[in-house]
Design a protein around this motif. Structure first.
Motif, short mmCIF file in Angstrom:
data_model
loop_
_atom_site.label_atom_id
_atom_site.label_comp_id
_atom_site.label_asym_id
_atom_site.label_seq_id
_atom_site.Cartn_x
_atom_site.Cartn_y
_atom_site.Cartn_z
N ILE A 389 0.84 -1.20 0.00
CA ILE A 389 0.00 0.00 0.00
C ILE A 389 0.87 1.25 0.00
O ILE A 389 0.59 2.23 -0.71
N ALA A 390 1.96 1.24 0.75
CA ALA A 390 2.87 2.39 0.79
C ALA A 390 3.48 2.65 -0.59
O ALA A 390 3.64 3.81 -1.00
N ARG A 391 3.81 1.59 -1.31
CA ARG A 391 4.39 1.77 -2.65
C ARG A 391 3.36 2.39 -3.60
O ARG A 391 3.71 3.23 -4.43
N GLY A 392 2.11 1.97 -3.48
CA GLY A 392 1.08 2.56 -4.31
C GLY A 392 0.81 4.00 -3.94
O GLY A 392 0.62 4.87 -4.81
N GLU A 393 0.76 4.28 -2.64
CA GLU A 393 0.51 5.65 -2.18
C GLU A 393 1.61 6.59 -2.63
O GLU A 393 1.36 7.78 -2.90
N ALA A 394 2.83 6.07 -2.71
CA ALA A 394 3.95 6.90 -3.18
C ALA A 394 3.76 7.33 -4.62
O ALA A 394 4.37 8.31 -5.08
N ARG A 395 2.87 6.62 -5.34
CA ARG A 395 2.54 6.99 -6.71
C ARG A 395 1.25 7.80 -6.78
O ARG A 395 0.69 8.01 -7.86
N GLY A 396 0.78 8.23 -5.60
CA GLY A 396 -0.41 9.06 -5.56
C GLY A 396 -1.72 8.30 -5.66
O GLY A 396 -2.75 8.87 -6.04
N MET A 397 -1.72 7.01 -5.30
CA MET A 397 -2.90 6.16 -5.48
C MET A 397 -3.50 5.79 -4.12
O MET A 397 -2.77 5.50 -3.18
N ASP A 398 -4.82 5.80 -4.06
CA ASP A 398 -5.54 5.41 -2.85
C ASP A 398 -6.07 3.99 -3.03
O ASP A 398 -6.93 3.75 -3.87
N ALA A 399 -5.58 3.06 -2.24
CA ALA A 399 -5.90 1.64 -2.43
C ALA A 399 -7.38 1.35 -2.31
O ALA A 399 -7.94 0.59 -3.10
N ARG A 400 -8.03 1.95 -1.34
CA ARG A 400 -9.46 1.66 -1.14
C ARG A 400 -10.30 2.15 -2.32
O ARG A 400 -11.29 1.51 -2.68
N SER A 401 -9.92 3.26 -2.88
CA SER A 401 -10.66 3.76 -4.05
C SER A 401 -10.49 2.81 -5.23
O SER A 401 -11.45 2.54 -5.97
N TYR A 402 -9.28 2.33 -5.41
CA TYR A 402 -9.04 1.39 -6.51
C TYR A 402 -9.76 0.07 -6.28
O TYR A 402 -10.29 -0.53 -7.22
N LEU A 403 -9.82 -0.39 -5.05
CA LEU A 403 -10.55 -1.62 -4.76
C LEU A 403 -12.05 -1.42 -5.01
O LEU A 403 -12.70 -2.29 -5.60
N ALA A 404 -12.58 -0.29 -4.59
CA ALA A 404 -14.00 -0.01 -4.77
C ALA A 404 -14.37 0.03 -6.26
O ALA A 404 -15.51 -0.30 -6.63
#
Length: 439
Positions: A389-404
């Motif tokens: 999740i930290a690696r994705g967030e470093a790219r400006g991505m919110d994991a929960r939004s992508y999962l939804a």
């Protein structure tokens, strides 16, 4: 460590390689074909016909040719695009999957014509594997190919299980649900199966073209009602199912049907074999390993929460086994699609597990489709850890939004956690492997 985990997964897939799986279970001694306790004197048959469909069926066809050589008179096998092999006698037809297409329809017609009226002096060898349902799209009058494409899309998006989807397919097919055996005119039938269904029910694997069907037209209608898609389903299939439920159309062959008397089924590879191989490979790599279950089912993100809970116990409580450890789960989950993103059930499960395991050290979870194709993507699944999740967030991505948004592919790709194997030409459900590493 990532490569070690992928090597373990590779061993699990190699253990169910279809060519070798057939070679292990089928042999020729003189004129006697031996398979799964069956003994066929080939000299007693006037001809041998080979048919099949599914992601694993091309290498199975090569194996049967290696065993029988010029004893095969003719054959046709329908496979997913990119899954063909070079054969000598058996024709390989590539077609669309998971949505059926005209090439599959033409291949299914060839297959049916080969088997129809084969008679008691013929031996039909049927090679069936996961994907076979969509690859044999031959339907009764009033049910069109476009109708079935739309119905397939509805069923895939609503979260229906493969058993439920195939219950519907069987009752809208001229081949599946035992109908292939029914038209064979009393031929001897040896069905060799690579199972992609939890628990290996014969009537669900490739929608059971050679076995008795335990479901009914009413059951098929019940699936559509359960997921509230009856109103959206095309009218042709709906009319057919309703007429069948009303007794106006003959049911699929049931247990005890005389048309199935000379049929033998042999499962040559399944999820249990793959999961067992994963446990052995993990042990050889230095992990204490344990196969937990091969009946993993449910909504992918819900199963992921359960896997995450097990993973936390593995890391913090060192149970049920101490680190370095590997727990193996096999089965198949489902996804109810409500978003517009890109992904598959294994990628969705991996992303949901990554959210639940965020920040936890010394943990890794691999979610893998053994066929190498997770949903409509080029990925087989995902391999996540506590920092995904930290690696994705470093790219400006919110994991929960992508999962939804059912967009697990894009997030895992950005995090560097996609697993891409290419088509494996086998298909025995999915694997989820939880690793607890030594701190």
């Amino acid at each position: 460590m990532r490569q070690t985990i992928l090597d373990i997964a590779g061993a699990a897939v190699s253990a169910v390689e279809p060519h070798q799986a057939v070679m292990r279970r089928v042999s020729l001694e003189g004129s006697r074909l031996l398979a799964g306790g069956g003994d066929y004197d080939l000299d007693a048959f006037e001809r041998v016909v080979v048919v099949g469909a599914g992601k694993a069926s091309a290498p199975m066809a090569v194996a049967v040719e290696d065993i029988l050589g010029d004893r095969i008179d003719s054959g046709v096998v329908v496979v997913k695009d990119g899954h063909a092999e070079t054969t000598r006698t058996i024709e390989i037809v590539e077609a669309g999957h998971p949505e059926p297409d005209r090439r599959g329809e033409a291949g299914a017609r060839k297959l049916l014509d080969l088997v129809k009226g084969a008679g008691p002096d013929a031996l039909v060898i049927a090679l069936m594997s996961g994907g076979g349902s969509a690859l044999l799209p031959l339907y009764p009058q009033g049910v069109g190919l476009d109708d079935m494409r739309e119905l397939t899309r509805l069923l895939l998006r609503c979260g229906a299980t493969i058993g439920e989807i195939n219950t519907v397919r069987k009752h809208l097919s001229l081949i599946q649900g035992g109908r292939l055996a029914q038209v064979a005119g009393g031929a001897g039938i040896l069905a060799l199966l690579v199972s992609d269904v939890v628990g290996n029910p014969l009537d669900i694997i490739a929608s059971g073209p050679t076995t008795a069907d335990t479901s009914t037209y009413e059951d098929a209608l019940g699936v559509l009602r359960k997921y509230d898609i009856s109103a959206d389903a095309p009218p042709g299939p709906m009319q057919r199912l309703r007429r069948g439920a009303a007794g106006e159309i003959q049911e699929t062959p049931k247990p005890g049907d005389p048309a199935l008397r000379r049929v033998r089924h042999v499962i040559v590879a399944d999820n249990d074999a793959s999961a067992t191989a994963a446990a052995k490979a993990a042990h050889a790599a230095g992990f204490d390993s344990q196969l937990v279950t091969t009946h993993m089912e449910g909504e992918a993100r819900e199963v992921a929460r359960l896997l995450a809970g097990v993973a936390k116990d593995l890391v913090f409580r060192k149970r049920p086994i101490p680190p370095p450890a590997c727990l193996i789960f096999g089965g198949e989950t489902t996804v109810t699609v409500s978003g517009s993103g890109k992904g598959g059930r294994n990628q969705e499960m991996a992303l949901a597990a990554a959210i639940a395991l965020q920040g936890i050290p010394n943990i890794a979870v691999l979610c893998l489709g053994t066929d190498g194709n997770d949903g409509p993507t080029d990925a087989a699944g995902g391999l996540i850890d506590g920092d995904t999740i930290a690696r994705g967030e470093a790219r400006g991505m919110d994991a929960r939004s992508y999962l939804a948004d059912n967009n697990s592919y894009e997030f895992l790709s950005a995090a560097g956690d996609l697993v891409v194997t290419g088509p494996t030409r086998t298909n025995v459900n999915d694997l989820a492997l939880i690793f607890s590493l030594e701190g």
